[in-house]
Design a protein around this motif. Sequence first.
Motif, PDB file in Angstrom:
ATOM      1  N   MET A   1       0.851  -1.184   0.000  1.00 15.10           N
ATOM      2  CA  MET A   1       0.000   0.000   0.000  1.00 15.10           C
ATOM      3  C   MET A   1       0.894   1.244   0.000  1.00 15.10           C
ATOM      4  N   LYS A   2       0.523   2.207  -0.842  1.00 16.63           N
ATOM      5  CA  LYS A   2       1.262   3.460  -0.885  1.00 16.63           C
ATOM      6  C   LYS A   2       0.986   4.273   0.373  1.00 16.63           C
ATOM      7  N   ASN A   3       1.998   5.019   0.812  1.00 14.15           N
ATOM      8  CA  ASN A   3       1.849   5.850   1.994  1.00 14.15           C
ATOM      9  C   ASN A   3       1.087   7.131   1.670  1.00 14.15           C
ATOM     10  N   SER A   4       1.255   7.653   0.441  1.00 14.37           N
ATOM     11  CA  SER A   4       0.639   8.911   0.054  1.00 14.37           C
ATOM     12  C   SER A   4      -0.023   8.750  -1.307  1.00 14.37           C
ATOM     13  N   ASP A   5      -1.156   9.398  -1.491  1.00 14.09           N
ATOM     14  CA  ASP A   5      -1.937   9.256  -2.710  1.00 14.09           C
ATOM     15  C   ASP A   5      -2.478  10.624  -3.102  1.00 14.09           C
TER      16      ASP A   5
END
Length: 65
Positions: A1-5
């Motif tokens: 999962m990406k930390n920032s989007d």
Amino acid sequence: MKNSDKRTYREIEFEVRAKGMGRFEWEITAPDDADVEVLGSVNGSRNQAVDECRAAIDAWLDKTA
């Protein structure tokens, strides 16, 4: 999962960041003179944070219309 989007909604940029333990923060990139809540946090999911941020954008744009 990406930390920032980073995303765009109704031509307004915003970012959702994972802070760990099911906590997410969102931030709207708004003009300096905008009367809008530009930060928020959610205990839950990334989707809940996105929904809350979009609701803040909707409320702000509807108020300025």
